[in-house]
Design a protein around this motif. Structure first.
Motif, mmCIF file in Angstrom:
data_model
loop_
_atom_site.group_PDB
_atom_site.id
_atom_site.type_symbol
_atom_site.label_atom_id
_atom_site.label_comp_id
_atom_site.label_asym_id
_atom_site.label_seq_id
_atom_site.Cartn_x
_atom_site.Cartn_y
_atom_site.Cartn_z
ATOM 1 N N PRO A 204 11.594 43.680 50.280
ATOM 2 C CA PRO A 204 12.131 42.329 50.447
ATOM 3 C C PRO A 204 12.016 41.440 49.211
ATOM 4 O O PRO A 204 12.124 40.229 49.324
ATOM 5 N N ASP A 205 11.810 42.030 48.037
ATOM 6 C CA ASP A 205 11.414 41.234 46.879
ATOM 7 C C ASP A 205 12.546 40.876 45.926
ATOM 8 O O ASP A 205 12.290 40.377 44.823
ATOM 9 N N ALA A 206 13.794 41.098 46.298
ATOM 10 C CA ALA A 206 14.898 40.851 45.372
ATOM 11 C C ALA A 206 14.971 39.386 44.945
ATOM 12 O O ALA A 206 15.223 39.084 43.775
ATOM 13 N N ARG A 207 14.728 38.459 45.878
ATOM 14 C CA ARG A 207 14.808 37.039 45.516
ATOM 15 C C ARG A 207 13.697 36.664 44.544
ATOM 16 O O ARG A 207 13.934 35.947 43.565
ATOM 17 N N ASP A 208 12.475 37.128 44.813
ATOM 18 C CA ASP A 208 11.376 36.834 43.891
ATOM 19 C C ASP A 208 11.646 37.446 42.519
ATOM 20 O O ASP A 208 11.342 36.844 41.490
ATOM 21 N N ALA A 209 12.228 38.635 42.502
ATOM 22 C CA ALA A 209 12.574 39.265 41.232
ATOM 23 C C ALA A 209 13.642 38.461 40.503
ATOM 24 O O ALA A 209 13.616 38.332 39.273
ATOM 25 N N ALA A 210 14.593 37.920 41.253
ATOM 26 C CA ALA A 210 15.630 37.089 40.649
ATOM 27 C C ALA A 210 15.029 35.852 39.992
ATOM 28 O O ALA A 210 15.421 35.462 38.888
ATOM 29 N N ARG A 211 14.094 35.228 40.661
ATOM 30 C CA ARG A 211 13.430 34.063 40.083
ATOM 31 C C ARG A 211 12.655 34.454 38.825
ATOM 32 O O ARG A 211 12.614 33.711 37.840
ATOM 33 N N THR A 214 14.934 34.964 35.856
ATOM 34 C CA THR A 214 15.435 33.668 35.403
ATOM 35 C C THR A 214 14.396 32.960 34.548
ATOM 36 O O THR A 214 14.725 32.359 33.506
ATOM 37 N N ARG A 215 13.136 33.031 34.952
ATOM 38 C CA ARG A 215 12.061 32.423 34.160
ATOM 39 C C ARG A 215 11.937 33.115 32.799
ATOM 40 O O ARG A 215 11.737 32.463 31.774
ATOM 41 N N THR A 216 12.047 34.437 32.809
ATOM 42 C CA THR A 216 11.975 35.176 31.550
ATOM 43 C C THR A 216 13.124 34.779 30.631
ATOM 44 O O THR A 216 12.936 34.570 29.426
ATOM 45 N N PHE A 217 14.314 34.676 31.192
ATOM 46 C CA PHE A 217 15.482 34.271 30.411
ATOM 47 C C PHE A 217 15.293 32.855 29.882
ATOM 48 O O PHE A 217 15.618 32.564 28.717
ATOM 49 N N ALA A 218 14.753 31.970 30.714
ATOM 50 C CA ALA A 218 14.529 30.587 30.290
ATOM 51 C C ALA A 218 13.558 30.517 29.121
ATOM 52 O O ALA A 218 13.720 29.691 28.212
ATOM 53 N N ALA A 219 12.545 31.369 29.140
ATOM 54 C CA ALA A 219 11.603 31.391 28.021
ATOM 55 C C ALA A 219 12.325 31.739 26.727
ATOM 56 O O ALA A 219 12.018 31.185 25.659
ATOM 57 N N GLY A 220 13.294 32.638 26.814
ATOM 58 C CA GLY A 220 14.081 33.002 25.644
ATOM 59 C C GLY A 220 14.970 31.870 25.148
ATOM 60 O O GLY A 220 15.406 31.880 23.991
ATOM 61 N N LEU A 221 15.234 30.894 26.017
ATOM 62 C CA LEU A 221 16.018 29.709 25.629
ATOM 63 C C LEU A 221 15.138 28.632 25.020
ATOM 64 O O LEU A 221 15.634 27.573 24.633
ATOM 65 N N GLY A 222 13.841 28.900 24.952
ATOM 66 C CA GLY A 222 12.917 27.927 24.388
ATOM 67 C C GLY A 222 12.232 27.049 25.413
ATOM 68 O O GLY A 222 11.496 26.133 25.048
ATOM 69 N N CYS A 223 12.453 27.326 26.703
ATOM 70 C CA CYS A 223 11.798 26.537 27.753
ATOM 71 C C CYS A 223 10.338 26.945 27.879
ATOM 72 O O CYS A 223 9.977 28.107 27.689
#
Length: 270
Positions: A204-211, A214-223
């Motif tokens: 059941p972890d697809a949503r948590d994985a999606a989040r 997204t956080r990992t991608f955001a870190a790459g944006l400098g967040c």
């Protein structure tokens, strides 16, 4: 590592389809996390008496995660890390048949195999089985699942040393108080760290994985984001192809896990 295996903390493992969706919403993602950080910093500022502000990007961010990314992740496979203590015979069986959810039936089978191999007596097997917290669901519904963590942690971390130090995992040692029995299960097998390919449609972890991606991608944006370590689980058996690697105490890689393996992984603070 199998083709298509995703590390939730490593954007270099994200496939083109996943990256395309993330890049399409890069502006929104950056705005969401920048606002989250600004709101949190303002809330924690000395002398602040205001409540935590609402994030105006919250709704569109959650729609993106739930309606776009979660279905994408449900069709993908991620790498999980399982800390345990196993005999050589159990490792051979793992490589031959794969992994399976832990429940009273599988616990009984493992205990009987130990007794047959002379690792424990049949009487000890009966005691350990009777003491399993799965009889009373004392572990919050953790039965009938196979658990991993999304990020590697060093084998010296306090949250995994018990798993590595006692055979059978929490389903066995959770309630054991007798010192001799504790010592006996600490002598069975050797500490292992398993790398497991987890298809997200098996749990059941697809949503948590999606989040998480997204956080990992955001870190790459400098967040400024905190990388979250998730508990990931599956509810059905996985074949031997799911066993990516088995690292055993004394092996070259074992002591490096969560420090400079894999790649140059080190846990991040806030």
């Amino acid at each position: 590592m199998p083709n298509g295996l995703i590390d939730l903390w490593n954007p270099e493992t994200f496939d083109d389809g996943l990256l395309a969706e993330l890049r399409c919403e890069a502006g929104m993602i950056r705005d969401y996390f920048a606002t989250e950080r600004a709101n949190y910093d303002a809330y924690c500022a000395p002398g602040n008496r205001d409540m935590l502000r609402e994030n105006p990007h919250w709704h569109i961010y959650n729609v993106f995660v739930d309606k776009v990314l979660a279905p994408l992740m449900a069709a993908r496979t991620v790498r999980g890390w399982h800390y345990t203590r196993m005999t050589d015979a159990e490792v051979e069986l793992l490589r031959r048949v794969g992994v399976y959810p832990s429940n009273l039936e599988t616990i009984r089978r493992r205990l009987d195999s130990l007794a047959a191999a002379g690792e424990i007596t049949s009487e000890t097997a009966d005691v350990l089985f009777a003491e399993s917290p799965f009889h009373r669901d004392e572990m919050g519904g953790r039965g009938d699942k196979f658990w991993t963590t999304s990020q590697p942690v060093p084998v010296t971390r306090s949250d995994v040393t018990s798993l590595l130090g006692s055979w059978g995992g929490e389903s066995i040692y959770w309630r054991i108080q007798d010192p001799e029995l504790v010592a006996s299960i600490g002598r069975i097998g050797r500490p292992r760290v398993l790398e497991i390919a987890l298809p997200l449609d098996a749990g059941p972890d697809a949503r948590d994985a999606a989040r998480a991606v997204t956080r990992t991608f955001a870190a790459g944006l400098g967040c400024r984001v905190t990388r979250e370590r998730l508990d990931l689980h599956v509810v059905r058996p996985l074949g031997p192809e799911a066993v990516v690697a088995v690292h055993t105490e004394g092996d070259e890689i074992y002591e490096r896990i969560g420090r400079d393996y894999p790649i140059v992984f080190a846990e991040e603070g806030d």
